[in-house]
Write an enzyme that holds these catalytic residues in place. Structure first.
Site, PDB file in Angstrom:
ATOM      1  N   LYS A  58      37.664 -19.211 -23.160  1.00  0.00           N
ATOM      2  CA  LYS A  58      37.494 -20.193 -24.243  1.00  0.00           C
ATOM      3  C   LYS A  58      38.716 -20.184 -25.153  1.00  0.00           C
ATOM      4  O   LYS A  58      39.226 -21.235 -25.541  1.00  0.00           O
ATOM      5  CB  LYS A  58      36.217 -19.877 -25.046  1.00  0.00           C
ATOM      6  CG  LYS A  58      34.952 -20.253 -24.306  1.00  0.00           C
ATOM      7  CD  LYS A  58      33.687 -19.693 -24.946  1.00  0.00           C
ATOM      8  CE  LYS A  58      32.480 -19.989 -24.045  1.00  0.00           C
ATOM      9  NZ  LYS A  58      31.256 -19.321 -24.458  1.00  0.00           N
ATOM     10  N   GLN A 102      29.131 -15.713 -29.244  1.00  0.00           N
ATOM     11  CA  GLN A 102      28.899 -15.525 -27.809  1.00  0.00           C
ATOM     12  C   GLN A 102      27.569 -14.791 -27.569  1.00  0.00           C
ATOM     13  O   GLN A 102      27.346 -13.710 -28.107  1.00  0.00           O
ATOM     14  CB  GLN A 102      30.072 -14.730 -27.206  1.00  0.00           C
ATOM     15  CG  GLN A 102      29.987 -14.544 -25.707  1.00  0.00           C
ATOM     16  CD  GLN A 102      30.111 -15.857 -24.937  1.00  0.00           C
ATOM     17  OE1 GLN A 102      30.919 -16.721 -25.272  1.00  0.00           O
ATOM     18  NE2 GLN A 102      29.294 -16.034 -23.907  1.00  0.00           N
ATOM     19  N   ASP A 125      27.949 -24.949 -30.377  1.00  0.00           N
ATOM     20  CA  ASP A 125      27.088 -24.684 -29.221  1.00  0.00           C
ATOM     21  C   ASP A 125      25.820 -25.528 -29.288  1.00  0.00           C
ATOM     22  O   ASP A 125      25.021 -25.531 -28.350  1.00  0.00           O
ATOM     23  CB  ASP A 125      26.687 -23.192 -29.214  1.00  0.00           C
ATOM     24  CG  ASP A 125      27.226 -22.473 -27.981  1.00  0.00           C
ATOM     25  OD1 ASP A 125      27.784 -23.150 -27.107  1.00  0.00           O
ATOM     26  OD2 ASP A 125      27.080 -21.241 -27.909  1.00  0.00           O
TER      27      ASP A 125
END
Ligand code: NDP
Length: 293
Positions: A58, A102, A125
């Site tokens: 990422k 994460q 997200d």
């Protein structure tokens, strides 16, 4: 429609993700010319090897697209209060437009509470309840990256959703549910399957577009798929030989489907591409420059 013995069209997620990333990079450059450099902050807690790889990828992709990237690495011993403190700092930081924590978090940390603490406008997200609700009522803001990637793959492969029978296997917060909401918003007729679904193969055979998001190696067999159907494989599983395999038995299903995504190189690369797209959108929205990009 694929006839017996013919091969499905392969939907090349790697190429499509590269195209999305190039478009994002061009828009980032436009935004930067207006004095706004999109900032992405990824928070990694602990040493989980798979998470380390995801975060590295990422970082790299975001840097290549011209973002300001700041990865916050915290030890597995981090307390809930410390993690919430980091989230609050990032919420308040004007240079950060997107925050991604994460998952999964190490044992003892409450991921739901961490997600709820995120500024919804920075939740790239798409997991904050405010973003989940926006999607559920058909007015999406920031949408989870993997399902957004599935829709992008269909769009860019010119596979229409409207009026189609769309079946997704899996009802997770991360993939199945948001994907079903996105497909419904695009006027598909949606069925969500899960571990309690009766006669799953028969339900799948009714699909024009079938998405597998289960986490079980090669569960979807050729006789689950209607001839000519589109099959998207979200699954990422490690085979006995260490190779990655999806939730779909690719070789046999490719002989029956009309179009199919491979694993790797299908849905996977789209997740990062859509994370970049979400961060760009968050930055442009905050700057009031959506029209520019
Ligand atoms: P979850 O484990 O959260 O959800 C799995 C879903 O599959 C559940 O809804 C479960 O049903 C359902 N399921 C399990 N077994 C069966 C079965 N035998 N028949 C029918 N349904 C079943 O997984 P995720 O949604 O997070 O991920 C799914 C897969 O996608 C995984 O392989 C994951 O690695 C991969 N993934 C890939 C990404 C990418 O970038 N390509 C990103 C995210 C995930 P129930 O609810 O009843 O338990």
């Amino acid at each position: 429609m694929s006839l017996s013995g013919t091969q499905a069209r392969i939907i090349d997620g790697k190429a499509i993700a590269a195209a999305v990333r190039a478009e994002v990079a061009a828009r980032v450059a436009k935004l930067a010319a207006q004095g706004v450099v999109p900032g992405l902050s990824v928070v990694l807690v602990g040493e989980d090897p798979a998470s380390q790889v995801y975060v590295r990828n990422k970082d790299k992709a975001a840097q290549e697209a011209g973002f300001n990237v700041r990865t916050v690495r915290l030890p597995a011993t981090t307390s809930q209060a410390q993690l919430l403190g980091v989230v609050r700092e990032l919420n308040d930081d004007r240079a950060v437009h997107g925050i991604l924590v994460q998952l999964p978090l190490p044992r003892g940390l409450d991921a739901n509470a961490v997600v709820r603490a995120l500024d919804p406008a920075k939740d790239v997200d798409g997991l904050h309840p405010e973003n989940v609700a926006a999607l559920a009522v058909g007015a999406p803001k920031l949408v989870p990256c993997t399902p957004a990637g599935c829709i992008e793959l269909l769009d860019r492969s010119k596979i229409a959703l409207a009026g189609k029978r769309f079946v997704v296997i899996g009802r997770s917060q991360l993939v199945g549910r948001p994907l079903a909401a996105l497909a419904l918003a695009r006027d598909a007729t949606v069925t969500i399957c899960h571990s309690k679904t009766g006669d799953l193969p028969a339900v799948c055979r009714g699909a024009d577009i079938l998405v597998a998001a289960v986490g079980k190696s090669e569960m979807v067999r050729a006789d689950w798929v209607a001839p000519g159907a589109t099959v998207l494989d979200v699954g990422i599983n490690r085979g006995a030989d260490g190779k990655l395999v999806g939730d779909v038995a690719f070789a046999e299903v490719a002989e029956r489907a009309g179009a199919i995504t491979p694993v790797p190189g299908g849905v996977g690369p789209m997740t990062i591409a859509m994370l970049l797209a979400n961060t760009l959108q968050a930055a442009a929205r905050r700057a009031g420059l959506e029209a520019v990009v």
